[in-house]
Design a protein around this motif. Structure first.
Motif, PDB file in Angstrom:
ATOM      1  N   ASP A  72     -13.877  13.401   3.711  1.00  0.00           N
ATOM      2  CA  ASP A  72     -13.792  13.929   2.351  1.00  0.00           C
ATOM      3  C   ASP A  72     -13.452  15.418   2.366  1.00  0.00           C
ATOM      4  OD1 ASP A  72     -14.369  11.507   1.169  1.00  0.00           O
ATOM      5  OD2 ASP A  72     -16.528  11.856   1.153  1.00  0.00           O
ATOM      6  N   LEU A  73     -14.050  16.161   3.288  1.00  0.00           N
ATOM      7  CA  LEU A  73     -13.784  17.601   3.366  1.00  0.00           C
ATOM      8  C   LEU A  73     -12.322  17.871   3.705  1.00  0.00           C
ATOM      9  CD1 LEU A  73     -16.997  18.805   5.226  1.00  0.00           C
ATOM     10  CD2 LEU A  73     -16.399  19.264   2.846  1.00  0.00           C
ATOM     11  N   THR A  74     -11.772  17.051   4.604  1.00  0.00           N
ATOM     12  CA  THR A  74     -10.363  17.216   4.971  1.00  0.00           C
ATOM     13  C   THR A  74      -9.451  16.936   3.788  1.00  0.00           C
ATOM     14  OG1 THR A  74     -10.825  16.598   7.266  1.00  0.00           O
ATOM     15  CG2 THR A  74      -8.539  16.411   6.519  1.00  0.00           C
ATOM     16  N   ALA A  75      -9.762  15.897   3.031  1.00  0.00           N
ATOM     17  CA  ALA A  75      -8.952  15.557   1.857  1.00  0.00           C
ATOM     18  C   ALA A  75      -8.995  16.665   0.813  1.00  0.00           C
ATOM     19  CB  ALA A  75      -9.448  14.242   1.254  1.00  0.00           C
ATOM     20  N   ILE A  76     -10.174  17.263   0.638  1.00  0.00           N
ATOM     21  CA  ILE A  76     -10.306  18.360  -0.328  1.00  0.00           C
ATOM     22  C   ILE A  76      -9.513  19.572   0.138  1.00  0.00           C
ATOM     23  CG2 ILE A  76     -11.953  20.013  -1.285  1.00  0.00           C
ATOM     24  CD1 ILE A  76     -14.005  17.669  -1.220  1.00  0.00           C
ATOM     25  N   THR A  77      -9.636  19.899   1.417  1.00  0.00           N
ATOM     26  CA  THR A  77      -8.929  21.060   1.964  1.00  0.00           C
ATOM     27  C   THR A  77      -7.422  20.875   1.883  1.00  0.00           C
ATOM     28  OG1 THR A  77     -10.772  21.487   3.476  1.00  0.00           O
ATOM     29  CG2 THR A  77      -8.657  22.514   4.003  1.00  0.00           C
ATOM     30  N   ASP A  78      -6.943  19.655   2.171  1.00  0.00           N
ATOM     31  CA  ASP A  78      -5.498  19.373   2.159  1.00  0.00           C
ATOM     32  C   ASP A  78      -4.967  19.058   0.763  1.00  0.00           C
ATOM     33  OD1 ASP A  78      -5.620  19.722   4.871  1.00  0.00           O
ATOM     34  OD2 ASP A  78      -5.652  17.575   5.356  1.00  0.00           O
ATOM     35  N   ASP A  79      -5.866  19.031  -0.230  1.00  0.00           N
ATOM     36  CA  ASP A  79      -5.499  18.723  -1.617  1.00  0.00           C
ATOM     37  C   ASP A  79      -4.817  17.367  -1.728  1.00  0.00           C
ATOM     38  OD1 ASP A  79      -5.434  19.166  -4.322  1.00  0.00           O
ATOM     39  OD2 ASP A  79      -3.557  20.310  -4.288  1.00  0.00           O
ATOM     40  N   THR A  80      -5.396  16.385  -1.056  1.00  0.00           N
ATOM     41  CA  THR A  80      -4.877  15.016  -1.128  1.00  0.00           C
ATOM     42  C   THR A  80      -5.816  14.089  -1.900  1.00  0.00           C
ATOM     43  OG1 THR A  80      -5.893  14.480   1.010  1.00  0.00           O
ATOM     44  CG2 THR A  80      -3.614  15.280   1.042  1.00  0.00           C
TER      45      THR A  80
END
Length: 352
Positions: free
Chosen positions: A263-271
């Motif tokens: 989830d953190l990666t998706a938020i950071t990558d704006d996906t």
């Protein structure tokens, strides 16, 4: 079973700890990291196995009294709490507290070694003691650390801050901040230019036998921020250089992990799927008005950045070559119940 036998039986039940030989736990940390809170929790944890524990402070802030919600402490050892309940049902020990100030320690020193009862108090009235400890800060530290050494004895002298003369199974010292801890503990080095012989030098030598022994461990408290972590690393290096025993690093005020790595990666990558979030809000009875989803995602990005910073600092802490312990941030403020909660966490992790 009488009280003495019960205490002995409880001490034989001591759970696994990372520091079985340590009697003096020195707790330091950069200001704002919660070192006094950690020291108090450690004292409660140590007392969970029937131990008689003394919690000391030397900075003149009356932090112990505030944490345990008791009146300001005099220069006298007082029982302030029972230990954390023993995990195996054994009788918990007791936590006593002592507020150490240099002037009172000096008067006690004069009374014990020079029999200067009233004469010592007269010196105090004339301000001689304050003058001496102000112009020679190293002497002040010798007095403060000397009192800790005296409290660590199994049999106490008459006329000390202890009324019953009983010793302690463990002592927790809420010590000065990390930037001053090596100077504070290394009293021999501080006195090098002041006293090369005499009773003050002899006392400093005696104190150092305890501080450099396996009976002592200096634990450092930090939070997952750049400056406190760097100061912790510097403190460890300074302690090693002075041959003082480094204990563990306690990472305090750790935030809960509400989002996983994916989830953190998706938020950071704006996906992140904005429409899916709006649908979930609606199903929960929240109308996803204009800007709500984008506002929530902005907060989530801030959280992700904070988590990334904390993880990078945690990696640095784990490279310091010490045992590492973590204490979570307590929601709703700090009270005695929260101290017991923190004490339980320290015990479960093996610090006590």
């Amino acid at each position: 079973m009488d009280t003495a036998s019960a205490r002995t039986a409880n001490l034989e039940r001591v759970s696994k700890t990372d520091w079985p030989r340590v009697r003096l736990h020195v707790v330091t940390g950069k200001g704002g990291t919660g070192k006094s809170t950690v020291a108090a929790a450690l004292a409660l944890a140590l007392a969970s196995t029937g131990k008689r524990v003394l919690l000391c402070e030397v900075e003149g802030r009356q932090g112990i009294a505030q944490l345990f919600d008791v009146p300001p402490l005099p220069y006298e050892e007082r029982r302030i709490a029972a230990g954390l309940p023993s995990p195996d049902g054994g009788q918990p020990g007791e936590v006593h507290a002592l507020h150490i100030d240099a002037e009172s320690a000096f008067l006690e020193y004069l009374s014990m070694y020079y029999k200067l009862g009233r004469a010592g108090k007269a010196l105090d009235r004339f301000g001689v003691i304050e003058f001496a400890t102000t112009i020679a800060p190293g002497v002040r530290d010798v007095l403060l650390t000397g009192k800790v050494f005296e409290a660590a004895k199994t049999q106490r002298r008459k006329g000390t801050s202890s009324k019953d003369r009983l010793g302690y199974d463990a002592i927790v010292l809420d010590a000065p901040p990390t930037g001053r801890i090596t100077q504070f503990l290394n009293v021999n080095g501080e006195l090098a230019g002041l006293a090369k012989v005499g009773p003050v030098k002899a006392q400093a030598d005696t104190v150092m036998t305890l501080f450099r022994s396996p009976q002592t461990a200096v634990h450092l408290v930090t939070v997952l921020e750049e400056m406190p972590v760097q100061e912790t690393a510097d403190g460890i290096a300074e302690l090693h250089a002075a041959d003082l025993p480094v204990g563990g690093v306690i990472v305090n005020l750790v935030r809960p992990r509400d989002l996983d790595a994916e989830d953190l990666t998706a938020i950071t990558d704006d996906t992140v799927d904005h429409a899916a979030i709006a649908t979930e809000l609606a199903s929960a009875g929240v109308t996803p008005g204009a800007g709500l989803v984008s506002g929530l995602l902005a907060e989530a990005r801030d959280h992700a950045e904070r988590r990334a910073l904390e993880d990078s600092q945690r990696a640095l802490v784990n490279e310091m070559g010490t045992k590492v312990y973590e204490l979570g941030r307590i929601a709703g403020g700090l009270d005695l119940g929260a101290l017991y909660e923190l004490a339980g966490s320290l015990r479960e992790q093996g610090l006590a």
